[in-house]
Design a protein around this motif. Structure first.
Motif, short mmCIF file in Angstrom:
data_model
loop_
_atom_site.label_atom_id
_atom_site.label_comp_id
_atom_site.label_asym_id
_atom_site.label_seq_id
_atom_site.Cartn_x
_atom_site.Cartn_y
_atom_site.Cartn_z
N GLU A 3 13.57 0.84 -14.38
CA GLU A 3 13.03 0.48 -13.07
C GLU A 3 13.46 -0.92 -12.65
OE1 GLU A 3 8.88 1.01 -13.68
OE2 GLU A 3 9.07 3.16 -13.86
N MET A 6 16.70 -0.93 -10.71
CA MET A 6 16.79 -0.25 -9.43
C MET A 6 16.51 -1.23 -8.30
SD MET A 6 14.76 3.21 -10.39
CE MET A 6 15.28 4.17 -8.99
N HIS A 8 15.81 -1.39 -4.01
CA HIS A 8 15.39 -0.58 -2.87
C HIS A 8 15.62 -1.40 -1.60
CE1 HIS A 8 13.37 2.00 -5.79
NE2 HIS A 8 12.86 0.90 -6.30
N ARG A 59 12.83 -4.84 -5.99
CA ARG A 59 13.28 -4.41 -7.32
C ARG A 59 12.09 -4.33 -8.26
NH1 ARG A 59 12.06 -7.76 -11.54
NH2 ARG A 59 11.93 -9.90 -10.87
N ASP A 62 9.82 1.86 -9.52
CA ASP A 62 10.50 3.11 -9.24
C ASP A 62 10.32 3.52 -7.78
OD1 ASP A 62 7.98 4.31 -9.01
OD2 ASP A 62 8.07 5.18 -11.01
N ARG A 63 10.95 4.61 -7.40
CA ARG A 63 10.94 5.05 -6.00
C ARG A 63 9.52 5.36 -5.52
NH1 ARG A 63 14.60 6.28 -1.66
NH2 ARG A 63 13.26 7.28 -0.14
N ILE A 66 7.64 2.13 -4.81
CA ILE A 66 8.06 1.41 -3.61
C ILE A 66 7.61 2.16 -2.36
CG2 ILE A 66 10.41 2.28 -3.20
CD1 ILE A 66 9.28 -1.40 -3.13
N ILE A 85 13.66 4.12 3.35
CA ILE A 85 13.93 3.49 2.06
C ILE A 85 15.20 4.09 1.46
CG2 ILE A 85 13.06 3.08 -0.28
CD1 ILE A 85 10.21 3.52 0.89
N THR A 86 16.09 3.21 1.04
CA THR A 86 17.29 3.62 0.32
C THR A 86 17.22 3.00 -1.06
OG1 THR A 86 18.56 3.61 2.38
CG2 THR A 86 19.81 3.57 0.31
N THR A 87 17.28 3.83 -2.10
CA THR A 87 17.24 3.35 -3.48
C THR A 87 18.67 3.23 -3.98
OG1 THR A 87 15.08 4.32 -3.85
CG2 THR A 87 16.39 3.83 -5.81
N THR A 89 21.20 2.24 -7.30
CA THR A 89 21.42 1.97 -8.71
C THR A 89 22.67 1.11 -8.79
OG1 THR A 89 20.50 4.11 -9.31
CG2 THR A 89 21.81 3.00 -10.98
#
Length: 105
Positions: A3, A6, A8, A59, A62-63, A66, A85-87, A89
């Protein structure tokens, strides 16, 4: 992927006029400050033009987390804005940013 690695991108979109959000600005700023202090929000600011809304880079969560955080924004709870929201990696990271993204980057 952990996490912490990641990222966001939260795009805030006003659902009405800038005047509609004015009564909720103080609470929205407190919301931003809380999440910056906790380390979840790395960057936040208004878009250009400001009448569109704003954006946040987050950051460390997790999705699902957020999405919950975004849903708690006073602008959202008062119906004057929504988030997309755009996640991300990260595949490549500038060395100066690597420490912000956690181990393994």
């Amino acid at each position: 992927m952990e996490e912490a690695s990641m990222l966001h991108l939260l795009s805030l979109h006003y659902t009405g006029s800038e005047q509609a959000v004015e009564p909720f600005i103080r609470d929205h700023v407190a919301y931003l400050e809380r999440h910056h202090k906790e380390g979840t929000f790395l960057v936040s600011g208004q878009t250009v033009p400001a009448s569109i809304g704003g954006a946040i880079i987050a950051r460390g969560v997790d999705r699902l987390a957020i999405e919950r955080i975004a849903a708690a924004d006073p602008f959202v709870t008062n119906g004057v804005a929504t988030y997309s929201i755009t996640t991300i990696t990260p595949g490549r990271t500038h060395p100066e940013l690597a420490s912000l993204l956690g181990p393994g980057d």
